[in-house]
Structure formats: C-alpha cells, structure tokens
Design a protein around this motif. Structure first.
Motif, PDB file in Angstrom:
ATOM      1  N   LEU A   1       0.850  -1.212   0.000  1.00 32.43           N
ATOM      2  CA  LEU A   1       0.000   0.000   0.000  1.00 32.43           C
ATOM      3  C   LEU A   1       0.880   1.255   0.000  1.00 32.43           C
ATOM      4  O   LEU A   1       0.693   2.177  -0.804  1.00 32.43           O
ATOM      5  CB  LEU A   1      -0.903   0.001   1.246  1.00 32.43           C
ATOM      6  N   ALA A   2       1.886   1.266   0.872  1.00 25.75           N
ATOM      7  CA  ALA A   2       2.746   2.460   0.986  1.00 25.75           C
ATOM      8  C   ALA A   2       3.445   2.740  -0.341  1.00 25.75           C
ATOM      9  O   ALA A   2       3.487   3.875  -0.816  1.00 25.75           O
ATOM     10  CB  ALA A   2       3.779   2.238   2.100  1.00 25.75           C
ATOM     11  N   VAL A   3       3.962   1.663  -0.964  1.00 28.37           N
ATOM     12  CA  VAL A   3       4.744   1.850  -2.196  1.00 28.37           C
ATOM     13  C   VAL A   3       3.834   2.277  -3.351  1.00 28.37           C
ATOM     14  O   VAL A   3       4.167   3.194  -4.116  1.00 28.37           O
ATOM     15  CB  VAL A   3       5.480   0.527  -2.533  1.00 28.37           C
ATOM     16  N   ILE A   4       2.673   1.648  -3.434  1.00 28.40           N
ATOM     17  CA  ILE A   4       1.724   2.017  -4.511  1.00 28.40           C
ATOM     18  C   ILE A   4       1.398   3.507  -4.428  1.00 28.40           C
ATOM     19  O   ILE A   4       1.433   4.245  -5.426  1.00 28.40           O
ATOM     20  CB  ILE A   4       0.422   1.181  -4.378  1.00 28.40           C
ATOM     21  N   LEU A   5       1.117   3.965  -3.196  1.00 36.18           N
ATOM     22  CA  LEU A   5       0.740   5.381  -3.041  1.00 36.18           C
ATOM     23  C   LEU A   5       1.917   6.288  -3.416  1.00 36.18           C
ATOM     24  O   LEU A   5       1.774   7.226  -4.203  1.00 36.18           O
ATOM     25  CB  LEU A   5       0.306   5.644  -1.593  1.00 36.18           C
ATOM     26  N   ALA A   6       3.118   5.986  -2.882  1.00 37.30           N
ATOM     27  CA  ALA A   6       4.275   6.873  -3.125  1.00 37.30           C
ATOM     28  C   ALA A   6       4.561   6.966  -4.618  1.00 37.30           C
ATOM     29  O   ALA A   6       4.785   8.045  -5.162  1.00 37.30           O
ATOM     30  CB  ALA A   6       5.509   6.325  -2.388  1.00 37.30           C
ATOM     31  N   ASN A   7       4.500   5.837  -5.311  1.00 37.98           N
ATOM     32  CA  ASN A   7       4.817   5.820  -6.753  1.00 37.98           C
ATOM     33  C   ASN A   7       3.627   6.285  -7.585  1.00 37.98           C
ATOM     34  O   ASN A   7       3.745   7.193  -8.417  1.00 37.98           O
ATOM     35  CB  ASN A   7       5.214   4.383  -7.131  1.00 37.98           C
ATOM     36  N   GLY A   8       2.465   5.717  -7.303  1.00 38.28           N
ATOM     37  CA  GLY A   8       1.285   5.961  -8.134  1.00 38.28           C
ATOM     38  C   GLY A   8       0.896   7.430  -8.211  1.00 38.28           C
ATOM     39  O   GLY A   8       0.636   7.983  -9.280  1.00 38.28           O
ATOM     40  N   LEU A   9       0.913   8.088  -7.045  1.00 36.61           N
ATOM     41  CA  LEU A   9       0.461   9.492  -7.033  1.00 36.61           C
ATOM     42  C   LEU A   9       1.394  10.359  -7.874  1.00 36.61           C
ATOM     43  O   LEU A   9       0.977  11.343  -8.482  1.00 36.61           O
ATOM     44  CB  LEU A   9       0.392   9.996  -5.587  1.00 36.61           C
ATOM     45  N   VAL A  10       2.672   9.968  -7.942  1.00 41.65           N
ATOM     46  CA  VAL A  10       3.608  10.745  -8.790  1.00 41.65           C
ATOM     47  C   VAL A  10       3.337  10.424 -10.257  1.00 41.65           C
ATOM     48  O   VAL A  10       3.230  11.314 -11.101  1.00 41.65           O
ATOM     49  CB  VAL A  10       5.073  10.383  -8.422  1.00 41.65           C
ATOM     50  N   VAL A  11       3.132   9.125 -10.546  1.00 42.31           N
ATOM     51  CA  VAL A  11       2.910   8.711 -11.951  1.00 42.31           C
ATOM     52  C   VAL A  11       1.669   9.408 -12.508  1.00 42.31           C
ATOM     53  O   VAL A  11       1.652   9.903 -13.637  1.00 42.31           O
ATOM     54  CB  VAL A  11       2.740   7.164 -12.021  1.00 42.31           C
ATOM     55  N   ILE A  12       0.600   9.497 -11.713  1.00 43.10           N
ATOM     56  CA  ILE A  12      -0.609  10.146 -12.276  1.00 43.10           C
ATOM     57  C   ILE A  12      -0.534  11.668 -12.077  1.00 43.10           C
ATOM     58  O   ILE A  12      -1.501  12.372 -12.338  1.00 43.10           O
ATOM     59  CB  ILE A  12      -1.900   9.580 -11.629  1.00 43.10           C
ATOM     60  N   GLY A  13       0.609  12.146 -11.599  1.00 48.64           N
ATOM     61  CA  GLY A  13       0.843  13.592 -11.607  1.00 48.64           C
ATOM     62  C   GLY A  13       0.123  14.391 -10.534  1.00 48.64           C
ATOM     63  O   GLY A  13      -0.147  15.577 -10.714  1.00 48.64           O
ATOM     64  N   VAL A  14      -0.210  13.756  -9.416  1.00 50.83           N
ATOM     65  CA  VAL A  14      -0.825  14.554  -8.332  1.00 50.83           C
ATOM     66  C   VAL A  14       0.266  15.452  -7.728  1.00 50.83           C
ATOM     67  O   VAL A  14       1.385  15.000  -7.488  1.00 50.83           O
ATOM     68  CB  VAL A  14      -1.396  13.613  -7.229  1.00 50.83           C
ATOM     69  N   SER A  15      -0.038  16.714  -7.489  1.00 49.56           N
ATOM     70  CA  SER A  15       1.023  17.608  -6.953  1.00 49.56           C
ATOM     71  C   SER A  15       1.359  17.193  -5.524  1.00 49.56           C
ATOM     72  O   SER A  15       0.526  16.675  -4.792  1.00 49.56           O
ATOM     73  CB  SER A  15       0.531  19.055  -6.960  1.00 49.56           C
ATOM     74  N   SER A  16       2.557  17.462  -5.117  1.00 49.56           N
ATOM     75  CA  SER A  16       3.088  16.892  -3.864  1.00 49.56           C
ATOM     76  C   SER A  16       2.254  17.271  -2.651  1.00 49.56           C
ATOM     77  O   SER A  16       2.048  16.472  -1.755  1.00 49.56           O
ATOM     78  CB  SER A  16       4.526  17.391  -3.675  1.00 49.56           C
ATOM     79  N   TYR A  17       1.747  18.530  -2.612  1.00 47.94           N
ATOM     80  CA  TYR A  17       0.962  18.890  -1.415  1.00 47.94           C
ATOM     81  C   TYR A  17      -0.221  17.936  -1.285  1.00 47.94           C
ATOM     82  O   TYR A  17      -0.486  17.380  -0.237  1.00 47.94           O
ATOM     83  CB  TYR A  17       0.418  20.325  -1.538  1.00 47.94           C
ATOM     84  N   TYR A  18      -0.915  17.743  -2.437  1.00 50.14           N
ATOM     85  CA  TYR A  18      -2.137  16.920  -2.376  1.00 50.14           C
ATOM     86  C   TYR A  18      -1.786  15.444  -2.139  1.00 50.14           C
ATOM     87  O   TYR A  18      -2.564  14.688  -1.572  1.00 50.14           O
ATOM     88  CB  TYR A  18      -2.968  17.123  -3.646  1.00 50.14           C
TER      89      TYR A  18
END
Ligand code: ATP
Ligand code: ATP
Ligand code: MG
Ligand code: MG
Lengths: 345, 314, 292, 345, 292
Positions: free
Chosen positions: A298-315
C-alpha cells in the motif's frame, strides 16, 4: 483427529482448519482489496497505463524491498511487546560499512565485493541489534527510549565512520550486477526481501520461536512464569531485527551505488505503520506477516502511483493520509463488537 | 498541475512534455527554479510538470524521479538532494533518447546531458572578504548548516572554511552545528554558540530557515552589534532580515536562470533530434550560474532583485 | 446422584514420560530425589513498602502429602506461594530442596526442581490458543528431517491437550480459541491441567477451584489426592474449607503474614480453621506487636 | 481522618500522606538529580561558567517553552492509552494561520495582532485535535495510524494555506513585543508553558478529568464499564492536545517572526521521549507531570550545553544517546522487583 | 464460634442519597418504578463465530428477589449477564425495564436504569487506587468556591470507602494502594462494595465470592439477602451452590446456553441443581439438536 467428545462440546473442529477460517476473517483481506483497487485506479488514470508497465512494476518492487525487510524486523519486535526506532540509523551505518568494504575489495572482482559488503552490513546490523537488546534486558530500559538513544548513537557513529559525507566511489558494478539486476524480471532486492518474508512467515506460524515471541508480547508475566528465558530471547529478537536492517542497508547501497546518510529518518515509523495497518498490534501478542506485506505494498503504490498520475506533492500528502484512514476504518467495520484497542490490555 | 498531452511518441507537432523533480518543493529556491523552467517551457511550446518530496530525503526524491521517469516524458530536469544515487534511473533514460539536465547540484558520476549549478567557490569569495573585514582576522566564526551528507548544503562551506583559515590564521572557525531545516534547532545552537564563545564575531547560516533561527537568537541575546550574521540563499525571510539590518549579507543564487537554461537546452536538443531514440551524450561540463552578495546597501537595487527568490511565479 | 465419574475412572492422563500413571498407587515413588521433602523453607519474609506481607514463616511440603494453606484475604498466601516458586525473591529466609539451599530467580528454576504452579491470576497468555498455553515452555517438536527447523507438532499437542481437559470434564468449543475468548472457569481448568501435566515432585495450587464448577472442583480435588498418593507433594490454597479438609493431610493457617496454625488434619473442623484465621481462639499472634 | 481499624489492618495512614511518600520514591527524583548533575558539569566546563549565566538560562527557558507544551499534550494522551504523531504538523499549520492573521491585522496595532494570531492558532489546533479525536472514536482507527494520517493531511493543508513556502512579511513587533520579551527576566513563552504545566499538574492530580484520563489508560474496559463516556472524553483530550500544539505554534512564530514548514518533523517523538523519561507509561494509566518537566529540561540542557562546551555535532548525538540510557536505567535500579514493561499488561 | 457479626450489626453503609438504609426492612420500597420487575428479557441469544454461547434465553428478575443462576463452566452465565448490563448487545431478543423495551449500549445505560454489576473479571483499573476505583464514575466533588474546577473531595470518598470495605470485613494496608498491589480477595471485595454502594433497583453479581474468604463470603450473602429484602432485585451467579441456595428465592440453571431449570427455591437440593447442570435427569435440552 476426530476426538469423540464427552457431552456436547464442539471439539470436532481440528485446530488447523479453524485457523484458515481465522485468517480469512482477519484484516489482511481488506488491505489487499484496497491495494488492488488502487492499482486499478492508478492504471486507468496514468498516461497509457504506464503505472502497470513492466518498468514501473519493477520500480514498485525495488522500492518495497527495504521497506519489507524493516517491516519484518519491526513486526517481530512489536509482536513481542517491544519497539525499535533505531532501524533507520542501523540501515545507514550498515550501508556506510558496506560501502567502505566494497571500495576496499574493488580490486578483487564483483563477486568478492558483493559477498564482503553483504557480510559486513549484516554483522554491523547484528552488533547494533545486540547493543539494543542488552540495553533493554540488562539495563532494564524500555525499548522505545533504548532504541531512540541508539538512533542518536548509531547515527553519530555513522557520521564519524563516513567522515560526515556520503561514501562515494562505490564500484558501480555493485549497482549494475546487483542493485538493479533482475532475475526473471524481478529486481534482486525484492527477491531477497520476499525470501526473508517467507522465512519469517513460516517461523512465526509454525516454529517454537514464533510461539515464544507472541507469548512474550501477549503477556510478559505469563511467558516468564512459563519458564521462558525472556531476556535471552529478546536479545536474539533485537539481533534479528538488526541483521534485517543490515541487509536493507546493503540493498540501499547496491541500489544507489552510494550511501544516503541524511535520509532514512522516517524509515522506522513507515515500517511500524505498514505493520500496524496489516493488523500487527502495537501492544504485542498478535502479528500478521501477510498483513505486513499488504501494508508495505500500500505504501509503495501510493508513493509511486500518485507521482505517476501527476498529483502535486501537497495533495499527495493529503491523499495518502485519507487512504490510510479509510484502509484501517473499513477493516474495523467488520469487527463491530471487539473494539481494537491501540494497547489492548 | 497539467498532465502532458496524450501521445508523446516522437510525433513532431505534439507538445513536448518535460518533468522537473525538485529536492524540496516547499523551499523558495526550488519554487523560483520552477518559475524559470515554466517560463522557458511556455516559450518553447512545451508543458512542464513539477514534482518532489516535501521532506529532504534523498530516497523519497529518487523514488519520485523513478516514478516520473516511468511515464516516459520527453525530457527531465533533476535538482538532486545529494549528487549520488540517480545514475540507475538517468542512464537508461539518456539511452532511450530522453535528455536529463541537472540543476542546483551536479550528478556523480556525470550522467546528465548538462548541469547548471552555482560555482560555490566563486560565490564564497565575496563572503570570505566580508567575514575578514568584520572580524579583522580575529575572534570566532560560528557555522550553522542543514544536514551532514547533503552536498547541496555542504558545498556552501566545505571550500570556504579552509580558504578562510588559510587567509586568517588566528581566526577560529568552529565545526558546523546541524539544524536539519529547523529554525528552532538553529536558534538553540546559535544561542549556545554565542554563550560558549565570548569572542564570537560572525555566525554563517548556510540556508534560509537556519538564518531566521540565528537572527532570532542574536536578537534575543541582544548582541546584534557584536555578533554579525551572514548566510547563503535569499529567501524572502532573509531579504526581510537584510532590510531590517539583522543580516549583514547573504549570497543570492539564480535558480530561475539555472532552470530556464536547462529547459531551453533540453528543448533545443529535442527539436534537433526529433523522434530519435539515440543515446543522448552525457557531459561533465558545468554551466555556472551567477551569484550576487546581497547587502543592506544594495538589496533594493534592480540587479539585486534578480537574485531574490520568489514564492509565486506570477 | 453419582457424579460423572471419579478421577481414576476417567483415566487421568499424565505426561507418560515424566511421571506416574494414576493407576499405580502406593508403589515406591520413582521420583528423582531420595529426600522425602518437596521443599523446606525457613524464616521467609517479604515486605512491599509499608506492608509486611509475610513475617518469618517456616513451611515444608512432604512428598505424598496434601498440605492445605488457609487464610483470610490478604493474609499472604499468594505472596508466600510466589516466594516458593521463584516469582518473588524472599527478603529473608532460605528454601531447601533435596537438601541444598537454593535461590530461585524464576519459575523456570522451580520447575527444574520439579515444582509447577497454578497461579491465582492463572498467568495465561490471552492472545495464544488453549494448546499453545498448555505447552508453552514444553513444546513437542517435529522430529526427523524437520528436526533442525524447530517446528511445533501441533497435532500431537492438540490431542494431549484435549485428553487433559476432558479429564477435568471441561468441554471447549474448539482448541484454537484464544484464551481471551474462554470463560473464567475454562481458563482456570487450562491452568490446572497445565500444572498437572508438567508437575514432577510438587504442585503449588493458588485457589485452583475459585472459578470452577462444582463437578470440576470435585474432580480437581480427587486429582490432587491421587497425585499425592502417587508420591508428589501438593500445596493447595483455597477458601473452600470443607471440600479441601476432605482431602488434606495437614493444615496451615496464615494470619497477617504469620503462621497461626500448623497441624495434621486430625480432628480439625471448619470452625477451628476459621477461628485461627480471624485470631479469636487464643491463636492470635497479633497481640505480640502491632502490624505496623 | 484517624479511622480506627477492625483487627490489625493498617488503615491509619491517611490517603494524602502516603501519596507524598509515593512521589518521592518514584522516578522524578532521579531525572532532576541527573539534570542538576549535568548543570554542574556544563557550568564547570564552559568558559567562565557561561552555562549558568543569566542569558543562557533565558536561552534554556525559551528553548523549552514549545517542548513543554507538546510534552503536556502527549502526556495526557499517553496517560489515556492513546498516541499523537501529528503534534508537529499541527504546530506548523497553527503557526501558518497565526502568521497570516498577524499580517492581516498588522495595521490595527500589536495588541490586536497578538490576540488575533493567538486565538487563530488555538482554534486551528483545536480543529486538528477534534478531527484526530473523531477519526479515533467514530471511525475506530487506532490513534497511531489516525494521527500519522493526520500528520500528512495537516502538513499538506499547511503547504496549501501558505502557498507552499514559509509565510513572509510577519510583523517583527510580534517577535519584539512577545517572542523574545521577558517578564521579570523570564521569557514570555516559558511563562505561558509553565502556567499551562501548572494547570495540567493540578488538573491531573486533583480533578475528575485527571482521574478519568488515567482510568481510561489503566484499563479501557474498566473505564467503560464504570460508565465513563470514553468517546466524548477522548475527543476532548485530542482537542486539548491540539489546542496546546496551537499555542506552541503561536509561540514558534513569535520567537522567529517566520514559520518553519520544513522543520518540526521530530517534535512529537521528542515530546514522547521527555514524557516517557519522566515516568509516563506508554501503555497508559501512569502520568508524571513533574517527571515530564524533568525530561524537557534534560533535553534542553543537553541541546544547549553540549554546544556551549563545544562538543562537535557528531559526538553530541552519541553523548545525548548515552545520557538517555543512563538516566532511565539508573531510575530502574531502584525498582528492582517490578520490571517496568514498555506496555505494562 | 459466632462469626464476627451479621450484616445489619455491621450497619452496612449505603449511599444515603440513593437508596435504602439497611435497618428499614419491609417498608414499601421507595424505588423509582412502580413495576415490580427489575428487568424482563425475552428470547436473548449471542453467538461468537462458531460458538452459540446463549440460545433463546428468557429471564426476568423481580424486585425483592434473590435469583441464583447456576451452570457448568462455559454454560453462558457471564455472556448472559453481559447482555443484561449493556456490555454485549444481544443478537436476538429484547430487554424490558419499567415496561419499556430498551437497548443498552453501555453499562452507563444499565446504571441509569438502576442496575449495577459485579463483573467476573472485576473490571477494576489496576493503576488506580482503591478509592479511585470505588468512586470511578460517581466521584464526590468539592462544593463551594472550588465547584467549577471539578476537584475531587478525596477525604470524604476515603471515609466512605473505608466504611464500605469494613462492612465486608476487609482490612487493606492502606486506601492509597493501587488495585494491582491488592490480593485477589481484596480486589473482589472492592468490586462488590462498589456495586453495592451504587446499586438502586438491581445488582447483577457474576461469582462475587470466587476469591473471598469464608467470612467475607458469608457477609456478602447476608448483604445480598438484606439488599433484596430492602426491595432491590439481586441476580447472583456462583458455583458455591450450598451457600447460595440458603439465600436464593428462585433458581435458574443454564446448560449449553439454554435454560435447563427455572423454579422457585421450594425443595430444590444441591444434586437437583447439579443434575440440571450436566443434563442427567431428563432436563436435558441437548437431545433436541446438536450444539454445533
Ligand atoms: N469473546 C468470545 N469469543 C468466543 N467465544 C466466547 C467469547 N466469550 C465467551 N465465549 C464462549 O462462550 C461460552 C460461554 O462463555 P461464558 O463466559 O458466558 O461462560 P460462563 O457460564 O460464565 O462460565 P464460567 O462459569 O466458567 O464463568 C464459552 O464456551 C466461551 O468459550
Ligand atoms: N506488589 C504489592 N505491593 C504492595 N502490597 C502488596 C503487593 N502484593 C501483595 N500486597 C499486599 O500483601 C498482602 C498479602 O497479599 P496476598 O496476595 O499474598 O494475599 P492472599 O493471602 O493471597 O489473599 P487472597 O486470599 O485474597 O488471595 C495484601 O495486603 C496485599 O495488599
Ligand atoms: Mg491470593
Ligand atoms: Mg462466567
């Protein structure tokens, strides 16, 4: 084992069969359900589904290698009712020692380098674990404070040994021939971590070591009165945790061909989070290795996935927090009656 | 943040997509760099994505960089936290024809297509002179840095301190105290240094949060006239401190310029090698970006403005 | 209305390797030590801050004997028991087993000298299952190729646990229930069955029948009698005076941490014991000096 | 209250007198003994004994203000068997809100600015605490994971509210007229912290609030079966902790006239350390406010003293770690019999 | 050998404000509700995973009545009690108090309806002192100027606690001992004294004498009798059948979660009860369908 029962007691259920039933209803199911949901979500959103692409899956696996090793270490310790905040520092010191050994052995070829630095990292980790264990058992210091003190001491030692800067000039072969090497497409670090996880799973479930660990966490007085040599076992546990952190340190330097002495400050906390999300109780007595795996993924999916789909870091920070709460609260819904206390008495 | 155009596989008229990874996205140095990159991208008709960790952890930055690389952008900018550890991701990208440019810190080994970085030795010369002037070559100089092992931070004093000691033999330069980006830790350390060294003349803070902490310690101790503060970087707080006379001088870098050049060079390469998946040549040559010593006297001049970091890109 | 069956009909299961099968009564005890005492303790005392829980108590337990230890709430019975099995170390006094004076740092030492304990707080691990608690510290391992891996042979242990519990007429819904899901009496039965399974020369039982049903209590009393007849020494603490007087050979009454009465059962009645407990009939050590 | 006792039971001791005896023997004595020892050591080593000088004492006091406030917050929560990792993020968000309010109210004079930003900081802290409490009690998420999730969420919100970088243009008067102001030589922030500490000490020892808090930590089922509305009380506790973090956030911005959104990552852990060293049990049920004070002072003495006497920063880490171990193990020597478990069952 | 004294001699202290002083016997009960039932429960059942702990049990407790609830270990007595006081919510069935069907989400609700409980696991907070546990949830506060601050008046509470414990003939070394430092029996006495102090219309006691000395057990039994005579309803679970039969008005026997016997005391003997418990004498609900 079909024991006939006196009177109407329901002894017909053999121990192992009901254990399967127990596994299914506990919370590992929910963690993996959420993992799968997120994978589907990120794959659909990411540009031409790169989230599920071969390279990104390899990213996910190599990112989760170190986290899983530290997760196993903390799950064992939490299960026995103890804590370890020094895992991150242990990882740093081990990677520094591994780095220095790798540079020294460079002339003797990559094979010697790999073995030498791995052994060096593990021994460093074991020593830090041993000191943790002795402070907790002989000086009678509770393990949060003991490992917190060691966090400072080990970090200081790492800075002194490395001269305060990252170890550089590490043979790049260490990275090419190990750190980023893949076996049948699976990054080597992940293979090592999964192997360690499998051994831990079997040890916890089927071996005496696992039973004694859980007994010490469930009720320390009961374990002592059953005659277990709790001090010796705790020192062993801290050494195992230290050794696992040593392996993670070795993997860290092979992945990046350099140490990262300024990082790893949050490693212990993320390991504890992954274990607790997976169902391991902070108060000890209950450990779920399968749940831990789900928590690390779960932790890894979130850390990688949110960057891949381009969510800005604050969000990203906010999204991760919200998903954490959902993951744990959904799991609680099922156990309506038994409120899972943080420190179950 | 805008997600790039759907298909980037080399077709010429499609908008090019560049992803910039920063070491610490809540720091005005990297925000100013983002503005430079965005303006250059707009000018070059490309889109820019900006990502990065919120705490200064190299592992987190490397993971973010690898994740962004997996989306196969046309070009990438990296502002590495520490100069090691990125090779494993940069080299395959360069092999696939995706140029990667390093800003704010060089990569070790030099795997990038190019590097724009402050020449720290050059930048520290005016600071050395100032410290010499203030201390007259005597007394003690305190040093409050961010974290050990962070080359972007250590470059700001590792060359300057030996130079100072050579030039002023009886000037005592203390070993650095590390404040990990925490203003309160910097203030605690500075207050203690002032306490422990009666002949303290100058305290050098290597970045924004540290400077704010030291300024508060000096003010609280009421030693503003005997202990001077100098620092590196020019965050808005540091500019306020200069204007209020609490900060004797600070070295302003030009991150805007560094990222602007990076994007321009990457777009130039992409336009020159449209659709090629040939290996992008790596080079160790460094394009130095200028720095300027901001002082209460020159802080309001037009030239000084160019070296003051922004918090928003409008 | 006959009860379900006395202890021997039920064929109480004992750990074969370790000690006597119930049916061989009155055979010379094959137990390790020639001396006929499980332990002999002299001048034991224990103080918690202000509270003098045990003051200069001397007590001995002979093999083949059922020793009943009575006393009011707070008289010091549990404190004394904890000193005799290594949970507490006595402030003063000495404990002698097989003729040598020994210091016990943990219950492991006590067990090495053949003494097992049923604690008043049961000392069970709530998150572990019934069979895990039964065999904690005495696990049965897989032999053969699996030997080095230290795997538990859960099946064998489950069978033994089931037999031991049935002998106490306790029916558990399933053996893999964690102890925290058991009822009060079921937990106590597990603790009693455990102590009985691993005992060799002596068992100390701190209120073993407090939460047990009447049938189970009768069975436990018979179990105690048969174990003693088979040569072991059993010290039992209880408030169920009539039931224990039926099976006791000797009675000790503690009052305010001191021995108020120490006599063979003889013609002792319930009210003699109660009188000694509350110090009415001249047995009153309290007159000597104040408790403070 | 000289109740005659039936028989020889020792009821003569009135409750309060033995309580004094209990205070002396518990571990606060040892923490302060070590504090005094270190003060003497550092004073003797430091150049013309500046460690004990007026200004440095003021340094020590202003350094310990925020730490003491967060320490009180975590001691309350630990006492009730809960955890809070979000205190640092709460402090950041509160300081950002206070900063923005200070800028907005600047034209209306320093009095208005101080009151406005203080109220703003406290309200922000209370809201974060309220959300923490609701996640823990209504969504049934254990407080480590709940507050860890909130750490991310609150940090993200702080970045969005502040536009991603530290708040600029905070009126310097906030620093001059409050942050570094002293009352009878004592820095104002420390006065506020000590006042809060005194109220907390009295509340814990003599009020019903304190009794219920300890009951929930000692045994949550016992508290629930005694009819305590544990959910409502936990939400109140999290809000009090949040409010204290809000005040700490206000103090932070007044001390530096600037926010520090990249800092404060270790605040929660240092607060937990100070509380646990002071004798507060991680497992709940036992809280020592006096011990907490000793723990906070120890941390501040070390952070300041080691720099004053010129110990290099790598060795500082090691020295602090060693002193931590000594402080806790010396205290344990006294309690030979009762092994203090990390999570006392 | 007369015991120290019967309950009324000891002047059992009751919380003046709330309910009857022991000496006013047989006066029309001044309790709140006119209905003469403490509670009436129909068709209660509770299942834990595989285990059907309580199956379709109907039970009622009248005011002024001592109802004895017997059953083998694991028969479901504690589970039933926990459903009647809000610790567990029943899977099926309803509970009626003062004529209205109510759902109890916590023991606070039960207490609001005048029902207090002595739990089998005592539910005491180990780190709190004796008087803190006695008054947890019912604290006596300082009046006057200190009113708004919510300060505890510890002195007053200490005196009340002492009297209550003495009435059970329990001598504690000091009232400021934490409960974890008390002996098993002393703890149980605190739990019984607490429930007795705050009870109004009914008390549910789950094995209140399990760890008590014989004297204290007799006193508790008399206390129960006097409380019932004073108009409250008392349901007591115990394995000490003879002692409870002396004071019970009605007997219910649970077997495998079902009511095997529900009759007024009449000529019931110990063996009738035991027979019902083990299902020998035709009372056996087990024949109908298997437990699984
Ligand atoms: N939380 C639980 N989970 C699973 N099974 C449970 C749980 N609580 C009780 N049980 C089972 O329900 C049955 C009844 O338990 P209960 O505690 O009501 O028995 P009891 O009549 O009080 O016995 P005793 O006289 O020993 O106290 C037992 O078989 C027990 O194993
Ligand atoms: N750890 C402790 N700290 C302080 N006092 C203690 C401690 N343990 C026991 N005591 C006191 O010592 C006395 C004896 O306790 P003990 O448990 O031996 O009594 P007991 O005879 O077992 O009583 P019971 O029949 O109720 O179990 C009691 O007054 C108790 O309060
Ligand atoms: Mg006892
Ligand atoms: Mg029960």
């Amino acid at each position: 084992m079909t024991a006939d029962t006196i009177g109407a007691g329901g002894l017909a259920l053999p121990a192992s069969e009901s254990r399967l039933h127990k596994i299914l209803t506990n919370n590992t199911f929910w963690i993996f359900a959420i993992d799968v949901l997120l994978i589907i979500l990120f794959t659909s959103i990411s540009i031409n589904h790169t989230f599920i692409s071969g390279t990104n899956l390899q990213n996910l696996m190599s990112d989760s290698g170190e986290g899983l090793l530290l997760g196993i270490a903390i799950a064992f310790l939490l299960g026995s009712g103890e804590f370890d905040i020094s895992l991150g520092a242990n990882l740093i010191l081990s990677s520094v020692v591994a780095g220095l050994i790798a540079i020294a052995l460079a002339p003797f070829g990559i094979g010697i380098v790999i073995i030498g630095s791995l052994v060096g990292a593990i021994i460093t980790g074991l020593i830090v674990g041993l000191v943790n264990g002795l402070i907790v058992t002989r000086l009678n210091v509770n393990s949060l404070i003991a490992t917190l003190a060691m966090l400072g001491i080990v970090t200081g030692v790492a800075y002194i040994v490395s001269g305060g800067t990252d170890v550089t000039g590490v043979p790049v072969a260490l990275q090419d021939d190990f750190g980023i090497k893949t076996v049948l497409g699976i990054p080597l670090p992940f293979v090592i971590a999964i192997l360690a996880w499998a051994i831990a799973f079997v040890a916890l479930r089927f071996s005496r070591f696992g039973l004694h660990l859980l007994a010490m966490g469930s009720s320390r007085p009961a374990a002592e009165r059953a005659g277990l040599n709790t001090n010796r076992k705790l020192v062993t546990l801290f050494m195992i945790a230290g050794g696992l952190a040593g392996i993670a340190g070795f993997i860290d330097i092979t992945r990046f061909a350099a140490t990262n002495i300024a990082g790893h400050t949050q490693d212990s906390l993320s390991a504890i989070t992954a274990a607790v999300i997976g169902g391991t109780l902070l108060a000890g007595g209950i450990v779920s290795m399968v749940g831990l795996l789900g928590g690390v993924i779960l932790a890894v999916i979130l850390a990688n996935g949110l960057v891949v789909i381009g969510v800005s870091s604050y969000y990203q920070l906010i999204v991760v927090g919200v998903i954490l709460v959902i993951a744990v609260s959904v799991d609680q819904l099922r156990k309506s009656d038994s409120k899972v206390r943080l420190f179950s008495k | 943040s805008s997600t790039g155009s759907a298909d980037t596989s080399g077709s010429s008229d499609k908008k090019l997509r560049i992803v910039a990874i920063a070491a610490l996205i809540n720091d005005s140095f990297f925000i100013t760099g983002k503005c430079g990159a965005q303006d250059a991208a707009k000018a070059g008709g490309a889109t820019l994505q900006f990502q990065g960790p919120t705490s200064n952890s190299a592992t987190a930055e490397i993971q973010a960089f690898a994740a962004a690389a997996a989306t196969n952008p046309d070009g990438m900018l990296i502002a590495p936290f520490s100069n090691t550890g990125f090779g494993a991701t940069v080299r395959p990208l360069m092999k696939k024809g995706i140029p990667v440019w390093a800003t704010g810190q060089s990569l070790e080994p030099a795997d990038a297509y190019g590097t724009t970085i402050t020449d720290f030795l050059e930048a520290s010369k005016p600071l050395e002179a100032l410290i010499g002037k203030i201390t007259g070559g005597k007394g003690t100089v305190g040093l409050i840095a961010d974290t050990t092992g962070n080359k972007t931070d250590s470059d700001r004093y590792t060359e300057m301190v030996p130079a100072l000691e050579k030039k002023y033999p009886d000037l005592k330069v203390l070993s650095p105290q590390f404040a990990q980006n925490s203003t309160s830790m910097a203030s605690t350390a500075a207050a203690a240094l002032i306490q422990g060294n009666p002949d303290m003349k100058v305290i050098y803070a290597t970045s924004g949060p540290e400077a704010v902490g030291v300024a508060s310690a000096i003010k609280a101790a009421g030693v503003g006239d005997t202990v001077k503060l100098v620092s590196f970087d020019s965050s808005p707080q540091q500019i306020d401190l200069i204007k209020s006379g609490q900060l004797a001088a600070t070295v302003g870098q030009s991150p805007y310029e560094g990222s602007k050049i990076a994007v321009e060079q990457v777009l130039k390469y992409l336009k020159a090698h449209k659709g090629s998946t040939k290996q992008v040549p790596a080079t160790a040559t460094i394009t130095a970006t200028p720095t300027f010593l901001l002082t209460p006297e020159n802080v309001t001049t037009a030239k000084a403005l160019k070296y003051q970091y922004m918090t928003k890109c409008d | 209305m006959a009860f379900r069956g006395t202890a021997d009909q039920l064929g109480i299961v004992r750990n074969e390797g370790k000690n006597m099968d119930a049916s061989q009564t009155e055979v010379a005890s094959p137990l390790r030590s020639p001396s006929d005492y499980v332990f002999r303790a002299e001048g034991l005392s224990k103080t918690f801050g202000h509270v003098k829980a045990i003051r200069d108590v001397s007590i001995e337990l002979r093999r083949g004997e059922v020793l009943a230890l009575f006393g009011d709430n707070g008289a010091g019975k549990s404190t004394l028991t904890k000193m005799l099995c290594g949970v507490y170390s006595p402030d003063t006094g000495s404990i002698e087993i097989d003729g040598q004076s020994i210091t016990m740092k943990s219950t492991r030492d006590a067990e090495d000298h053949g003494i097992t304990v049923v604690h008043q707080d049961l000392a069970l691990a709530p998150d572990l299952t019934v069979l895990e608690n039964m065999f904690l510290g005495h696990e049965m391992m897989h032999g053969g190729i699996l030997k080095p891996f230290g795997f538990l042979s859960r099946l064998e242990m489950a069978q033994k646990t089931e037999k031991a519990l049935q002998s106490l007429s306790i029916r558990l819904p399933s053996l893999s229930l964690s102890v925290k899901d058991l009822s009060g009496g079921q937990r106590q039965a597990v603790a009693v069955a455990r102590a009985n399974m691993w005992s060799r020369s002596g068992i100390l039982m701190d209120e073993p029948t407090a939460a047990l049903g009447t049938i189970q209590s009768d069975i436990v009393c018979q179990l105690i009698r048969t174990t003693a007849d088979a040569g072991a020494g059993v010290m039992i603490i209880s408030h169920d005076i009539p039931r224990i007087l039926d099976i006791a050979d000797r009675v000790i009454v503690l009052r305010h941490g001191e021995v108020a009465l120490d006599e063979p059962i003889g013609s002792l009645t319930r009210s003699d014991v109660v009188a000694a407990m509350v110090g009415l009939a001249g047995h009153d050590p309290e007159d000597k000096e104040d408790n403070k």
